[in-house]
Write a protein that holds these residues in place. Structure first.
Motif, mmCIF file in Angstrom:
data_model
loop_
_atom_site.group_PDB
_atom_site.id
_atom_site.type_symbol
_atom_site.label_atom_id
_atom_site.label_comp_id
_atom_site.label_asym_id
_atom_site.label_seq_id
_atom_site.Cartn_x
_atom_site.Cartn_y
_atom_site.Cartn_z
ATOM 1 N N SER A 171 0.824 -1.197 0.000
ATOM 2 C CA SER A 171 0.000 0.000 0.000
ATOM 3 C C SER A 171 0.866 1.259 0.000
ATOM 4 O O SER A 171 1.727 1.432 0.874
ATOM 5 C CB SER A 171 -0.915 0.017 1.234
ATOM 6 O OG SER A 171 -1.420 1.302 1.473
ATOM 7 N N ALA A 172 0.634 2.140 -0.944
ATOM 8 C CA ALA A 172 1.383 3.405 -1.002
ATOM 9 C C ALA A 172 1.099 4.252 0.226
ATOM 10 O O ALA A 172 1.991 4.926 0.762
ATOM 11 C CB ALA A 172 1.015 4.162 -2.275
ATOM 12 N N TRP A 173 -0.171 4.202 0.686
ATOM 13 C CA TRP A 173 -0.521 4.995 1.867
ATOM 14 C C TRP A 173 0.226 4.493 3.095
ATOM 15 O O TRP A 173 0.782 5.287 3.867
ATOM 16 C CB TRP A 173 -2.032 4.913 2.095
ATOM 17 C CG TRP A 173 -2.491 5.734 3.276
ATOM 18 C CD1 TRP A 173 -2.726 7.071 3.309
ATOM 19 C CD2 TRP A 173 -2.753 5.247 4.608
ATOM 20 N NE1 TRP A 173 -3.125 7.458 4.565
ATOM 21 C CE2 TRP A 173 -3.156 6.353 5.388
ATOM 22 C CE3 TRP A 173 -2.709 3.983 5.205
ATOM 23 C CZ2 TRP A 173 -3.487 6.246 6.734
ATOM 24 C CZ3 TRP A 173 -3.047 3.874 6.543
ATOM 25 C CH2 TRP A 173 -3.432 4.993 7.298
ATOM 26 N N VAL A 174 0.291 3.196 3.287
ATOM 27 C CA VAL A 174 1.019 2.626 4.423
ATOM 28 C C VAL A 174 2.508 2.947 4.293
ATOM 29 O O VAL A 174 3.156 3.343 5.266
ATOM 30 C CB VAL A 174 0.789 1.107 4.528
ATOM 31 C CG1 VAL A 174 1.704 0.493 5.594
ATOM 32 C CG2 VAL A 174 -0.673 0.801 4.857
ATOM 33 N N ARG A 175 3.060 2.800 3.086
ATOM 34 C CA ARG A 175 4.493 3.068 2.884
ATOM 35 C C ARG A 175 4.849 4.510 3.230
ATOM 36 O O ARG A 175 5.967 4.801 3.636
ATOM 37 C CB ARG A 175 4.902 2.766 1.441
ATOM 38 C CG ARG A 175 4.939 1.296 1.079
ATOM 39 C CD ARG A 175 5.768 1.055 -0.190
ATOM 40 N NE ARG A 175 5.304 1.849 -1.323
ATOM 41 C CZ ARG A 175 4.332 1.476 -2.149
ATOM 42 N NH1 ARG A 175 3.712 0.304 -1.948
ATOM 43 N NH2 ARG A 175 3.961 2.238 -3.170
ATOM 44 N N SER A 176 3.881 5.407 3.069
ATOM 45 C CA SER A 176 4.160 6.825 3.339
ATOM 46 C C SER A 176 4.436 7.089 4.807
ATOM 47 O O SER A 176 4.928 8.154 5.183
ATOM 48 C CB SER A 176 2.986 7.693 2.870
ATOM 49 O OG SER A 176 1.866 7.554 3.727
ATOM 50 N N PHE A 177 4.119 6.095 5.673
ATOM 51 C CA PHE A 177 4.369 6.249 7.108
ATOM 52 C C PHE A 177 5.624 5.490 7.561
ATOM 53 O O PHE A 177 5.841 5.315 8.762
ATOM 54 C CB PHE A 177 3.151 5.768 7.904
ATOM 55 C CG PHE A 177 1.970 6.681 7.795
ATOM 56 C CD1 PHE A 177 1.910 7.845 8.544
ATOM 57 C CD2 PHE A 177 0.929 6.394 6.916
ATOM 58 C CE1 PHE A 177 0.823 8.695 8.435
ATOM 59 C CE2 PHE A 177 -0.157 7.247 6.798
ATOM 60 C CZ PHE A 177 -0.204 8.408 7.558
ATOM 61 N N ALA A 178 6.430 5.056 6.614
ATOM 62 C CA ALA A 178 7.677 4.379 6.972
ATOM 63 C C ALA A 178 8.565 5.319 7.783
ATOM 64 O O ALA A 178 8.510 6.538 7.626
ATOM 65 C CB ALA A 178 8.406 3.917 5.722
ATOM 66 N N CYS A 179 9.355 4.759 8.661
ATOM 67 C CA CYS A 179 10.224 5.558 9.540
ATOM 68 C C CYS A 179 11.690 5.177 9.380
ATOM 69 O O CYS A 179 12.511 5.506 10.233
ATOM 70 C CB CYS A 179 9.804 5.362 10.994
ATOM 71 S SG CYS A 179 8.143 5.944 11.373
ATOM 72 N N GLU A 180 12.022 4.476 8.293
ATOM 73 C CA GLU A 180 13.377 3.954 8.154
ATOM 74 C C GLU A 180 14.431 5.042 8.021
ATOM 75 O O GLU A 180 15.613 4.792 8.248
ATOM 76 C CB GLU A 180 13.435 2.995 6.961
ATOM 77 C CG GLU A 180 12.590 1.746 7.200
ATOM 78 C CD GLU A 180 12.695 0.725 6.079
ATOM 79 O OE1 GLU A 180 13.445 0.978 5.113
ATOM 80 O OE2 GLU A 180 12.030 -0.315 6.169
ATOM 81 N N ASP A 181 13.982 6.255 7.649
ATOM 82 C CA ASP A 181 14.957 7.341 7.522
ATOM 83 C C ASP A 181 15.160 8.093 8.849
ATOM 84 O O ASP A 181 15.947 9.031 8.916
ATOM 85 C CB ASP A 181 14.523 8.330 6.437
ATOM 86 C CG ASP A 181 13.147 8.925 6.709
ATOM 87 O OD1 ASP A 181 12.402 8.340 7.519
ATOM 88 O OD2 ASP A 181 12.821 9.968 6.093
ATOM 89 N N LEU A 182 14.445 7.687 9.894
ATOM 90 C CA LEU A 182 14.628 8.304 11.206
ATOM 91 C C LEU A 182 15.993 7.900 11.758
ATOM 92 O O LEU A 182 16.398 6.742 11.646
ATOM 93 C CB LEU A 182 13.511 7.840 12.151
ATOM 94 C CG LEU A 182 13.267 8.660 13.421
ATOM 95 C CD1 LEU A 182 12.760 10.046 13.078
ATOM 96 C CD2 LEU A 182 12.271 7.946 14.337
ATOM 97 N N LYS A 183 16.676 8.853 12.377
ATOM 98 C CA LYS A 183 18.021 8.593 12.905
ATOM 99 C C LYS A 183 18.061 8.993 14.380
ATOM 100 O O LYS A 183 18.507 10.087 14.731
ATOM 101 C CB LYS A 183 19.058 9.377 12.093
ATOM 102 C CG LYS A 183 19.105 9.016 10.612
ATOM 103 C CD LYS A 183 20.125 9.866 9.874
ATOM 104 C CE LYS A 183 20.222 9.468 8.403
ATOM 105 N NZ LYS A 183 18.962 9.733 7.672
#
Length: 965
Positions: free
Chosen positions: A25-37
């Motif tokens: 889902s594009a909408w779900v992917r938009s909430f990814a946090c993998e770029d959080l540091k």
């Protein structure tokens, strides 16, 4: 408020994939946090949990802050998290986390921010430590352009400071505890007296105040003083002395004690938490029907010393610090309930409650979920069982919970809550009062997340959603995506969860720092253990790596959690977890046995009981009386006397000398075979009163006492078998013989169990019909269709298998003689605490029974426990004692700081200080039993007569035997 009928998963250990970036889902992917540091700047179990959650979320660029106290001051206390995080570039060191003074604290804030920026971190997570609710720290992070994974600075100020939170609560119609939240403003008004003098103070000290506020004549003089005080904090100056503040607090306490007879007053630092920065005064007034003005003045006179302790403990005694202290009525018969909150600044959702009433020293011990689903399940069970009073009590709890959830959401929206926080209340039957908000995730947050998951749904497509099970993950999600995150639905995972805090404390629950953990058993099925990785073994050798329990931080070692479809199931599982947990080490003390005894006390009474925050100390006092009574008994002597009693019975039953000798020999041999089988568990229970408390509670219905005699209502063979299981001494081939039932004893016990079960089944009797079975077997004429010879063999076997087990009845008598069952749960779930258990003198004496003071010479006073020694109340104050000074019994001698708490130690007797042995001054680390002062006592100590004690012990044991044989 979010409601749901949806059940998410039966197994709280099964987690969905947290990597939202992998969703179709594009909408779900938009909430990814993998770029959080994120940089993790806390310690303990929450640091390890954050590391694990971030790893599962796909966040690879994270680091941890490591205090040098972990690895330098305390060898072998190196953070066990480093066993998995081996990349040294992601581990950053500071001397300690918050600094020892205000100046060091400011320095540490800037140092942490510099570490984050220099190493490419864009956010900071502070867990549930005090830095997590420090508005100054959060404000500095935001000013530096970094994200704070937690409530923002504005929310921290509006909700995290206890005085501000109370005012906000009142403004949105949330019920609060009666008290005063502006004692510093009143102090300033008292000093200057008028609006004109306050305005002159602004001009003379050059304070930067809002001109509109100063000109507003409708503003109360106290609110004006409050505004001026905040300007003084910004400038870093004091407008009154600590002595003036103390005098004002003393006056406020006297007024409150006069207005509310037979009550105590609670003093709380506005920035405290976790029990830190809180003190109670007025204990002597609780039992006074008509306290005089002099009595009240005497109680209030303790306030100045307590205020200094509080400010010292929360490090708010520096120039320019906000020294406000809440002065509140202490609601005596209360439960401590809290509501888990989550918000994004626009919406706020309540995630059920937790009952944290089982606490001591303001530190929570056992935390239990309180959810609408769990209460409704309990109500239905109570209705089916016909327990009407219990139904009414539970329905009242359900109404209170719904009100607290509604008020908490209203409060959360009022302060713009944009992360996880906890709305804390005190509950008095069908009423509740808002107490404070913890603007951080709580230690016990897992209790909530094991009951509820969060379902985030695409507003444009109800079939498009993702589920979050971890509050740590939810906090990261909110920090990264903020107001984009839609309000979730809460989904039931389990109806009940319970958490036991495994702490470094002794049997009296006093802090015990410095021990070394050398072995920790593996978690069992159904156990959730958060221990920051201490119990991890070396991955190369499989050997446990020893860990030093340092006293620089709090006393928590691990969090043990279990779940269930109802509270009883979760308690049953917790009992099994505690039973199976083995911790070994040197100079190691934990509250493991306390928890085991307490959980089984509730299992034996009613797990839905409503303990108040006053329960634990009387309960401990009762446990102390068990130990005091148990210390007077000699089970080996009892066994030998019992053999003589049986020999006497044989001689009376068989007058012929030859037959008598033969039967006496057989009986002696039989009892000798059973000696260790019977004595070992009795010795274990008499040796540990916490274990005995739990055992007595779960065996309440297995006996009664008629005319001073113990009467068994269940087969003692079955009780003995369950006792071995309860003590974790049941047969396990892989365990050392010293820890389990011996093989020949186990063989005999299993034979007895098989015989008993077969006989009971033959007569069609249930397990609890032992009394009926005994009546049948006591008949000489054959029963149940057996012939005469077989019937005599059955009777002989029945007698032989049970012979000697009467000694277990001595344990019931210990309970009877200490009034153990007077501490009870009533039908309406309220707990009756006998008045004698609230006696401060008995409580103090039983604490010493549970943990005898360290061995000392008559001319010495030694450290009561390990920690940091202080010889004065606060910097600049006179010392408690000095060489040549005479001291009275009960006079303060020194302060020990251990596990974040400042513990004032009082003189156990009167005497004179001959020599001060702690020469390096305040801040010196001392160990338990270390001599501190050479003294001359006013009275000579009398040595104990060991022979007389032994004689008394045998006499009492003989009296016990009369009631069981």
């Amino acid at each position: 408020m979010a409601h749901t009928s949806e059940k998410y998963t039966k197994n709280p250990m099964i987690h969905r994939d947290r990597r939202l970036a992998l969703s179709p889902s594009a909408w779900v992917r938009s909430f990814a946090c993998e770029d959080l540091k994120p940089l993790i700047v806390c310690r303990g179990p929450i640091r390890k949990e954050a590391m694990d959650v971030y790893q599962e979320m796909g966040i690879s660029h994270y680091g941890i802050l490591l205090s040098e106290k972990d690895s330098i001051v305390y060898p072998n206390a190196l953070a066990p998290e480093l066993r998995t995080l081996t990349d040294s570039t992601r581990v950053h060191r500071v001397p300690d986390y918050t600094g020892a003074s205000k100046e060091e604290r400011v320095e540490r804030i800037h140092q942490i921010i510099s570490i984050a920026k220099d190493n490419g971190y864009d956010s900071i997570f502070a867990g549930y430590g005090f830095m997590a609710e420090d508005d100054e720290f959060v404000g500095a992070i935001e000013k530096a352009g970094l994200n704070f994974i937690g409530p923002c600075a504005a929310t921290q100020t509006g909700a995290g400071k206890k005085d501000e939170a109370k005012r906000t609560a009142l403004s949105v119609n949330v019920s609060v505890t009666p008290g005063i939240d502006n004692v510093t403003a009143r102090t300033l008004v008292k000093k200057h007296g008028s609006r004109e003098k306050l305005l002159a103070l602004v001009a003379s000290d050059g304070l930067q105040c809002d001109a509109k506020v100063l000109a507003d004549e409708k503003l109360s003089i106290e609110d004006l003083a409050d505004h001026i005080l905040y300007a003084s904090y910004n400038k870093g100056i004091d407008l009154f002395s600590i002595e003036e503040l103390c005098a004002q607090v003393e006056a406020e306490c006297a007024a409150m004690l006069k207005k509310h007879p037979q009550s105590r007053v609670r003093l709380k630092a506005i920035g405290g938490g976790g029990g830190k920065g809180q003190r109670l005064l007025g204990a002597d007034l609780l039992t006074m029907q008509n306290a005089s003005d002099a009595d009240i003045a005497k109680a209030a006179a303790d306030a100045p010393g307590l205020v200094r302790e509080i400010l010292n403990e929360v490090k708010a005694n520096g120039v320019g610090d906000n020294k406000n202290v809440l002065v509140e009525l202490n609601i005596e018969q209360t439960r401590h309930n809290e509501i888990q909150l989550l918000g994004n600044g626009d919406w706020c959702i309540a995630l059920g409650g937790r009952d944290c009433s089982l606490q001591m020293h303001e530190q929570k011990l056992l935390e239990v979920s309180v959810t609408q689903e769990g209460l409704m399940t309990a109500i239905e069970e109570a209705k089916i069982a016909g327990r009407k009073a219990e139904v009414k009590a539970l329905e009242s709890d359900l109404k209170v919970l719904r009100r607290m959830e509604e008020e908490s959401e209203r409060f959360g929206k009022a302060v713009g809550l944009d992360s996880a926080s906890t709305f804390e209340c005190i509950v008095d039957r069908d009423r509740h009062y808002f107490m404070e908000v913890n603007t951080r995730i709580q230690v016990e947050h897992r209790v909530t997340e094991l009951c509820y998951a969060l379902k985030f749904v695409n507003p444009e497509d109800p079939k498009d959603f993702f589920v979050v099970e971890s509050l740590v993950e939810a906090m990261a999600l909110l920090a990264r995506h903020k107001k984009r995150v839609p309000k979730p639905q809460r989904i039931v995972r389990m109806n009940a969860a319970v958490e036991a805090r495994l702490n470094a404390t002794d049997a009296s629950l006093s802090p015990h720092a410095g021990g070394m953990i050398r072995y920790w058993s593996k978690p069992i099925e159904g156990e959730i253990r958060d221990d920051q990785g201490i119990s991890m073994v070396n991955p190369d050798t499989g050997i446990f790596m020893k860990y030093k329990v340092a006293g620089a931080y709090d006393s928590n070692i691990a969090l043990l959690l279990t779940t269930g479809e109802d509270r009883k199931t979760s308690y049953d599982k917790m009992s099994e977890v505690l039973r199976a947990t083995t911790l070994r080490g040197s100079d190691l003390a934990t509250n493991l046995e306390f928890h085991y005894g307490l959980v089984n006390w509730f299992l034996g009474r009613n797990v839905m009981a409503k303990p108040t925050t006053r329960f634990v100390v009387p309960y401990l006092t009762l446990v102390g009386t068990l130990k005091e009574e148990a210390n007077k008994l000699d089970p080996v002597y009892a066994f030998l006397q019992m053999k003589k009693n049986y020999a006497k019975r044989v001689s009376e039953a068989y007058p012929e000398p030859d037959v008598q000798a033969k039967e006496a020999k057989n009986m002696s041999s039989l009892l000798d075979r059973k000696g260790t089988l019977i004595i070992r568990p009795i010795e274990r229970l008499l040796g540990d009163p916490h274990l005995l408390s739990g055992w007595l509670s779960i065996n309440t219905k297995n006996f009664r006492i008629d005319n001073g005699k113990v009467v068994w209502l269940r087969n003692p063979v079955g009780v003995l078998n369950e006792t071995y299981e309860y003590l974790h001494m049941n047969h396990r081939p892989h365990k050392p013989a010293a820890e389990i039932i011996w093989s020949h004893d186990n063989e005999l016990l299993q034979q007895a169990l098989r015989f008993s079960r077969t006989l009971r089944e033959h007569f069609g009797l249930a397990r609890d019909e032992y009394f009926t079975l005994n009546e049948i077997v006591n008949k000489e004429e054959p029963q149940g269709g057996f012939d005469a010879d077989t019937w005599q063999q059955i009777r002989s076997a029945h007698f032989g298998y049970e012979a000697g087990l009467e000694l277990l009845g001595m344990l019931f008598l210990v309970g009877q003689n200490t009034k153990f069952w007077d501490l009870r749960v009533e039908e309406d779930l309220e707990i009756t605490i006998p008045e004698y258990l609230t006696d401060p003198e008995l409580q103090a004496r039983m604490k010493k029974i549970l943990v005898p003071p360290p061995a000392t010479k008559a001319d010495e006073i030694v450290a009561a426990c390990g920690g940091m020694y202080y010889g004065q109340e606060a910097p600049g104050m006179p010392p408690f004692v000095y060489e040549g000074m005479h001291f009275e019994k009960g006079q303060p001698l020194y302060i020990i700081e251990v596990m974040k708490m400042f513990n004032k130690v009082y003189a156990p007797f009167a005497g004179t200080i001959d020599k001060m042995l702690v020469t390096s001054g305040d801040g010196t680390i001392v160990s338990k039993g270390q001599p501190l002062f050479k003294v001359t006592p006013d009275e000579k100590f009398v040595e104990v007569d060991v022979n007389a004690l032994e004689k008394e012990k045998r006499a009492l044991t003989s009296d016990y035997l009369k009631a069981v044989l």
